[in-house]
Design a protein around this motif. Structure first.
Motif, mmCIF file in Angstrom:
data_model
loop_
_atom_site.group_PDB
_atom_site.id
_atom_site.type_symbol
_atom_site.label_atom_id
_atom_site.label_comp_id
_atom_site.label_asym_id
_atom_site.label_seq_id
_atom_site.Cartn_x
_atom_site.Cartn_y
_atom_site.Cartn_z
ATOM 1 N N PHE A 210 0.820 -1.215 0.000
ATOM 2 C CA PHE A 210 0.000 0.000 0.000
ATOM 3 C C PHE A 210 0.852 1.263 0.000
ATOM 4 N N ARG A 211 2.063 1.196 0.526
ATOM 5 C CA ARG A 211 2.965 2.341 0.420
ATOM 6 C C ARG A 211 3.243 2.660 -1.043
ATOM 7 N N GLU A 212 3.562 1.634 -1.833
ATOM 8 C CA GLU A 212 3.837 1.866 -3.249
ATOM 9 C C GLU A 212 2.575 2.218 -4.027
ATOM 10 N N LEU A 213 1.452 1.667 -3.604
ATOM 11 C CA LEU A 213 0.184 2.008 -4.251
ATOM 12 C C LEU A 213 -0.126 3.484 -4.055
ATOM 13 N N MET A 214 0.020 3.974 -2.829
ATOM 14 C CA MET A 214 -0.235 5.391 -2.573
ATOM 15 C C MET A 214 0.819 6.270 -3.241
ATOM 16 N N SER A 215 2.054 5.800 -3.278
ATOM 17 C CA SER A 215 3.111 6.554 -3.940
ATOM 18 C C SER A 215 2.812 6.705 -5.430
ATOM 19 N N GLY A 216 2.398 5.606 -6.055
ATOM 20 C CA GLY A 216 2.099 5.643 -7.482
ATOM 21 C C GLY A 216 0.912 6.520 -7.819
ATOM 22 N N THR A 217 -0.134 6.472 -6.990
ATOM 23 C CA THR A 217 -1.312 7.298 -7.272
ATOM 24 C C THR A 217 -1.036 8.780 -6.981
ATOM 25 N N ARG A 218 -0.159 9.063 -5.997
ATOM 26 C CA ARG A 218 0.246 10.443 -5.761
ATOM 27 C C ARG A 218 0.962 11.007 -6.979
ATOM 28 N N ALA A 219 1.798 10.161 -7.595
ATOM 29 C CA ALA A 219 2.573 10.605 -8.756
ATOM 30 C C ALA A 219 1.674 10.938 -9.943
ATOM 31 N N LEU A 220 0.481 10.352 -10.000
ATOM 32 C CA LEU A 220 -0.470 10.709 -11.059
ATOM 33 C C LEU A 220 -0.971 12.140 -10.895
ATOM 34 N N GLN A 221 -0.923 12.629 -9.658
ATOM 35 C CA GLN A 221 -1.365 13.995 -9.389
ATOM 36 C C GLN A 221 -0.204 14.986 -9.504
ATOM 37 N N ARG A 222 0.949 14.593 -8.923
ATOM 38 C CA ARG A 222 2.128 15.466 -8.950
ATOM 39 C C ARG A 222 3.341 14.659 -8.503
ATOM 40 N N THR A 223 4.475 14.871 -9.163
ATOM 41 C CA THR A 223 5.713 14.221 -8.750
ATOM 42 C C THR A 223 6.358 15.057 -7.653
ATOM 43 N N LEU A 224 6.505 14.464 -6.481
ATOM 44 C CA LEU A 224 7.101 15.166 -5.356
ATOM 45 C C LEU A 224 8.615 15.006 -5.373
ATOM 46 N N ARG A 225 9.313 16.030 -4.870
ATOM 47 C CA ARG A 225 10.770 15.970 -4.708
ATOM 48 C C ARG A 225 11.062 15.954 -3.215
ATOM 49 N N VAL A 226 11.819 14.957 -2.788
ATOM 50 C CA VAL A 226 12.126 14.773 -1.370
ATOM 51 C C VAL A 226 13.645 14.752 -1.200
ATOM 52 N N SER B 295 13.362 7.568 3.564
ATOM 53 C CA SER B 295 12.581 8.330 2.586
ATOM 54 C C SER B 295 11.692 7.406 1.753
ATOM 55 N N VAL B 296 12.255 6.275 1.337
ATOM 56 C CA VAL B 296 11.467 5.298 0.574
ATOM 57 C C VAL B 296 10.370 4.708 1.453
ATOM 58 N N ALA B 297 10.684 4.447 2.731
ATOM 59 C CA ALA B 297 9.690 3.878 3.637
ATOM 60 C C ALA B 297 8.490 4.802 3.816
ATOM 61 N N LYS B 298 8.705 6.104 3.762
ATOM 62 C CA LYS B 298 7.602 7.057 3.938
ATOM 63 C C LYS B 298 6.913 7.413 2.616
ATOM 64 N N PHE B 299 7.694 7.658 1.564
ATOM 65 C CA PHE B 299 7.116 8.196 0.330
ATOM 66 C C PHE B 299 7.007 7.180 -0.800
ATOM 67 N N GLY B 300 7.644 6.001 -0.671
ATOM 68 C CA GLY B 300 7.635 5.041 -1.765
ATOM 69 C C GLY B 300 8.625 5.422 -2.853
ATOM 70 N N GLU B 301 8.609 4.654 -3.914
ATOM 71 C CA GLU B 301 9.578 4.841 -5.003
ATOM 72 C C GLU B 301 9.131 5.854 -6.053
ATOM 73 N N ALA B 302 7.842 6.163 -6.099
ATOM 74 C CA ALA B 302 7.323 7.019 -7.169
ATOM 75 C C ALA B 302 7.419 8.500 -6.827
ATOM 76 N N VAL B 303 8.524 8.896 -6.195
ATOM 77 C CA VAL B 303 8.844 10.309 -5.985
ATOM 78 C C VAL B 303 10.277 10.509 -6.455
ATOM 79 N N GLU B 304 10.688 11.749 -6.569
ATOM 80 C CA GLU B 304 12.083 12.035 -6.915
ATOM 81 C C GLU B 304 12.869 12.205 -5.616
ATOM 82 N N HIS B 305 13.651 11.208 -5.259
ATOM 83 C CA HIS B 305 14.495 11.282 -4.075
ATOM 84 C C HIS B 305 15.770 12.038 -4.438
ATOM 85 N N VAL B 306 16.027 13.129 -3.713
ATOM 86 C CA VAL B 306 17.138 14.033 -4.053
ATOM 87 C C VAL B 306 18.243 13.882 -3.009
#
Length: 390
Positions: free
Chosen positions: A100-116, A130-141
């Motif tokens: 569900f972390r990755e599911l929410m991460s992926g659906t968030r990315a459909l709205q906007r790509t976050l930079r963390v 960072s991955v544990a909180k936001f999942g893989e579908a964000v831009e980890h900086v």
């Protein structure tokens, strides 16, 4: 001529409409039939997941119209709690949490790509948090220092940052507390409590290790294990556990104390795992942002208080918490930087209390504490989190 009576077996067959014999009905499902059932369920899952994503996109549109942010730590914690509460197994909770972390991460990315922003490089424990909180579908900086994470957020180059706040073995992370003194406008939006598992990684035999590289905190958290098992090896501090893994890959007779994913990335052998001295080795990370989080009913609030270095000043400051029934769960002292001639410097105290700053009893306690401080900053209210595995 009389009709010939049916045998018991024939009668049973007729009464059951030609059903299979008892010996046949006891046969379990075949591999083919089970795979067919899996295929059918997978098809349903894909349809449901896409339907969920469509609704998430609609939610994003509503948020956009109302000026709301895409990420809500409170809502995501609520979703995970409901999912885990509804499960009756056999899937373990950690597996469901990752799905569900990755599911929410992926659906968030459909709205906007976050930079963390995080203290890098990749596969450091800050990256894993960072991955544990936001999942893989964000831009980890990845950035080179905790100060840089704060600065990137303050310049609005990223939407979120993640920084270590405290460790159960080593205590406070001074660099993080120092940055809160310089940028108190930055708020804690969420927390990640990551169980830290250190591994000994290398390309040689355990007995051949002559140098062990790692970050100072990682070496400290494995001090007893290293002293007992590798007394002959030099312990050398480097900027990150990932940098240690890179050195262990390049050098002969060298090893690194780092995460298992770092070892996999640099193709190192797993010489030993879970070498941390304490089984409850947990680092708490703060997710920082420009604004605080909404109430959930399961919150904590972090305060930064400046008080004079006078007898009894700390006791006076926290006394209102007892009177209002607000529980304090963490406190750390931090000296204010000043000139060497200052013989009576002020001290900062960082403390966590249970509840949200908008809760009436917490609000009352904060105002009473504020009157006893030279300065008081509310660094954020956010949902309490469960421990997750690294």
């Amino acid at each position: 001529m009389a009709r010939k009576s049916s045998s018991p077996a024939q009668s049973s067959s007729k009464s059951n409409g030609g059903a299979a014999q008892p010996s046949e009905s006891k046969k379990g499902p075949t591999l083919a039939s089970l795979r067919t059932e899996i295929d059918r369920i997978d098809k349903e899952l894909v349809s449901l997941l896409n339907r969920r994503a469509e609704i998430a996109v609609q939610i994003g549109q509503v948020k956009s119209k109302n000026g709301l942010e895409v990420f809500s730590a409170a809502r995501e914690e609520e979703v995970l709690a409901k999912v885990l509460g509804a499960s009756r197994g056999p899937l373990p909770e950690d597996t469901l949490r990752h799905i569900f972390r990755e599911l929410m991460s992926g659906t968030r990315a459909l709205q906007r790509t976050l930079r963390v922003a995080y203290l890098g490089p990749k596969y450091s424990y800050s990256h894993l948090a960072s991955v544990a909180k936001f999942g893989e579908a964000v831009e980890h900086v990845p950035l080179g220092s905790i100060a840089a994470v704060f600065e990137e957020l303050n310049r609005r180059h990223v939407q979120f940052g993640i920084v270590p706040l405290e460790n159960s073995t080593d205590g406070r992370i001074a660099d993080t507390l120092d940055m809160f003194t310089k940028l108190p406008n930055i708020k804690i939006r969420a927390e990640v409590r990551l169980r830290i598992h250190h591994c000994l990684l290398g390309r040689c035999e355990w007995s051949q290790v002559r140098r062990v590289y790692s970050k100072s905190q990682a070496l400290s958290q494995c001090r007893n294990w290293l002293g007992k098992n590798l007394p002959q090896a030099a312990k050398i501090e480097v900027v990150s556990t990932t940098a240690a893994a890179e050195l262990a890959q390049r050098e002969e007779f060298a090893a690194a104390v780092a995460s298992k994913p770092a070892g996999q990335e640099y193709k190192l052998d797993l010489l030993a795992e879970n070498i941390e001295d304490r089984v409850d080795n947990v680092t708490r990370f703060a997710v920082i942002a420009e604004t605080a989080e909404a109430r959930t009913g399961r919150d904590k609030t972090t305060l930064m208080a400046r008080i004079p270095n006078d007898p009894g000043s700390l006791a006076k400051m926290i006394a209102p918490l007892d009177k209002t029934g607000v529980n304090m769960t963490w406190i750390e002292s931090f000296p204010m930087p000043g000139p060497p001639s200052d013989r009576n410097p002020s001290y900062l105290f960082f403390l966590d209390v249970e509840g949200h700053a908008e809760d009436p009893e917490v609000q009352k306690a904060i105002e009473a504490v504020r009157k006893r401080c030279e300065r008081l900053d509310v660094l954020g209210s956010y949902p309490r989190s469960e421990i997750v595995e690294s």
